[in-house]
Design a protein around this motif. Structure first.
Motif, short mmCIF file in Angstrom:
data_model
loop_
_atom_site.label_atom_id
_atom_site.label_comp_id
_atom_site.label_asym_id
_atom_site.label_seq_id
_atom_site.Cartn_x
_atom_site.Cartn_y
_atom_site.Cartn_z
N ASN A 221 0.85 -1.19 0.00
CA ASN A 221 0.00 0.00 0.00
C ASN A 221 0.88 1.24 0.00
O ASN A 221 1.96 1.25 0.61
CB ASN A 221 -0.93 0.04 1.22
CG ASN A 221 -1.89 -1.12 1.24
OD1 ASN A 221 -2.40 -1.55 0.21
ND2 ASN A 221 -2.15 -1.66 2.43
N LEU A 222 0.42 2.29 -0.66
CA LEU A 222 1.10 3.58 -0.65
C LEU A 222 0.04 4.67 -0.57
O LEU A 222 -0.86 4.74 -1.39
CB LEU A 222 1.94 3.77 -1.92
CG LEU A 222 2.50 5.18 -2.16
CD1 LEU A 222 3.47 5.59 -1.06
CD2 LEU A 222 3.17 5.27 -3.54
N ALA B 44 4.56 10.31 3.41
CA ALA B 44 4.16 9.22 2.54
C ALA B 44 4.35 7.92 3.31
O ALA B 44 5.38 7.72 3.95
CB ALA B 44 5.01 9.20 1.26
N VAL B 45 3.35 7.05 3.28
CA VAL B 45 3.39 5.80 4.03
C VAL B 45 3.38 4.63 3.05
O VAL B 45 2.51 4.54 2.19
CB VAL B 45 2.18 5.68 4.99
CG1 VAL B 45 2.26 4.38 5.77
CG2 VAL B 45 2.14 6.87 5.94
N ILE B 46 4.38 3.77 3.20
CA ILE B 46 4.47 2.53 2.41
C ILE B 46 4.23 1.37 3.36
O ILE B 46 4.94 1.22 4.36
CB ILE B 46 5.85 2.39 1.74
CG1 ILE B 46 6.13 3.58 0.81
CG2 ILE B 46 5.93 1.08 0.96
CD1 ILE B 46 7.53 3.57 0.22
N GLU B 47 3.24 0.55 3.06
CA GLU B 47 2.91 -0.61 3.88
C GLU B 47 3.21 -1.89 3.12
O GLU B 47 2.91 -2.01 1.94
CB GLU B 47 1.43 -0.61 4.27
CG GLU B 47 1.02 0.47 5.24
CD GLU B 47 -0.44 0.36 5.65
OE1 GLU B 47 -0.86 1.08 6.55
OE2 GLU B 47 -1.16 -0.46 5.02
N HIS C 132 7.55 5.43 6.89
CA HIS C 132 7.07 6.80 6.86
C HIS C 132 8.18 7.69 6.30
O HIS C 132 9.30 7.70 6.82
CB HIS C 132 6.69 7.28 8.26
CG HIS C 132 5.60 6.47 8.91
ND1 HIS C 132 4.28 6.85 8.91
CD2 HIS C 132 5.64 5.28 9.57
CE1 HIS C 132 3.55 5.96 9.55
NE2 HIS C 132 4.36 4.99 9.96
N LEU C 133 7.85 8.42 5.23
CA LEU C 133 8.83 9.29 4.58
C LEU C 133 8.28 10.71 4.48
O LEU C 133 7.09 10.89 4.18
CB LEU C 133 9.16 8.78 3.17
CG LEU C 133 9.83 7.42 3.06
CD1 LEU C 133 9.91 7.01 1.59
CD2 LEU C 133 11.22 7.44 3.68
#
Length: 323
Positions: free
Chosen positions: A228-229, A236-239, A307-308
């Motif tokens: 997920n993005l 920005a969250v990448i899961e 988390h970026l």
């Protein structure tokens, strides 16, 4: 006409009387008012210009500190401005130089150690193959091979850390799409569930390696991975989600420690050597972000979140499924 009377008694019984008069204009003096307003504006503009000039170096120092904290290469700042600002800038330049030198020396040391281990490990393996006892020979060779993998992984890690990759604004959806496609070409059950186009400053090769490590763990222990993005505030969250057994809550912190394997059954062939999460965490921290792990509340599985910080200005959110 305004009069002012002052009467003061003296010691000999006489009085001192003073009278004065002030002529006030019948109408306000417009010329004086305009002169006052113009003077006030001029003083205000000069003050604003002076303050901005004094604080410009402070803004540059704050921006350079933020960039250096994300692992970017920052040129030494010019020494200008008030003496206090100049002293702070000089201290920052010195700190940056010393930290960069320390990190470079540490990377060279680790790379040298890993490189020098190759020859004795190769010699040990050759000698081990000459043993007549098959059981002892196989056990010894397996141990030597594991040491070789650790050495190679450490060498690869130091090379990646020492790489001077430029930070650029990147659409993370494109990066994840490429990564998902690579895993799917190898037959892995990897797909995107919610991918929103989001731009963030990053070093593409390094960040891709960090996400790849998370996906490899998800596929290895859970059999599949879903990515997920999305955007959450200014991040920005990448899961990366899997359906594996998860991690005991009291061991989640240990998962990021180098060479730590959370399950005794995980050997170097099936579970790696315990550097994947440590490498991913180091890369994400170098981007000014954070990474955390959590067991899924709805059932089996683990969720890894990156988390970026987001760059100024993003592409419009486009929901799509890459691959």
């Amino acid at each position: 006409m305004t009069a002012l009377n002052v009467e003061v008694p003296l010691l000999d019984g006489r009085w001192l009387v003073m009278r004065t008069a002030v002529n006030l204009p019948d109408e306000p003096n417009r010329l004086a008012l305009v002169s006052f307003v113009v003077s006030a504006l001029a003083v205000g503009l000069v003050t604003i210009w002076a303050v901005r000039g004094q604080t410009r170096q402070l803004r540059a120092l704050a921006e350079a500190s933020e960039r250096f904290g994300r692992g970017e290469q920052v040129e030494p700042l010019p020494l200008s401005g008030p003496s206090e600002v100049t002293a702070a800038t000089r201290a920052f330049n010195t700190m940056q130089q010393r930290l960069s030198q320390f990190i470079a020396e540490r990377m060279r040391l680790l790379a040298g150690i890993s490189h020098d281990l190759r020859t004795p490990l190769t010699t040990l393996r050759l000698k081990a193959e000459l043993l007549e006892d098959a059981t002892a020979r196989d056990d010894l060779i397996a141990t030597i091979d594991e040491l070789s993998r650790i050495s190679e992984a450490t060498l690869a890690f130091t090379r990646a850390e020492a790489a001077n990759e430029e930070t650029v604004p990147l659409d993370l959806a494109e990066l994840l799409g490429e990564l998902i496609g690579e895993f799917q070409l190898n037959g892995a059950d990897v797909a995107g569930s919610r991918i929103e186009s989001t731009v963030a400053p990053c070093r593409p090769v390094a960040l891709k390696r960090a996400v790849r490590n998370l996906v490899e763990n998800a596929v290895r222990y859970g059999g599949s991975a879903r990515l997920n993005l999305y955007r959450a505030g200014d991040e920005a969250v990448i899961e990366v989600t899997d359906t594996g057994p998860g991690i005991p809550p009291d061991r989640i912190v240990d998962a990021f420690k180098p060479f730590v394997r959370l399950e005794p059954s995980r050997n170097a062939e099936t579970g790696g050597i315990g550097l994947g999460l440590a490498i991913a965490q180091g890369i994400v921290h170098a981007h000014g972000g954070s990474i955390d792990l959590a067991n899924r509340a709805t059932g089996r599985g683990l969720v890894a979140k990156i988390h970026l910080p987001i760059a100024t200005g993003t592409l419009g959110s486009i929901n799509r499924k890459p691959g």
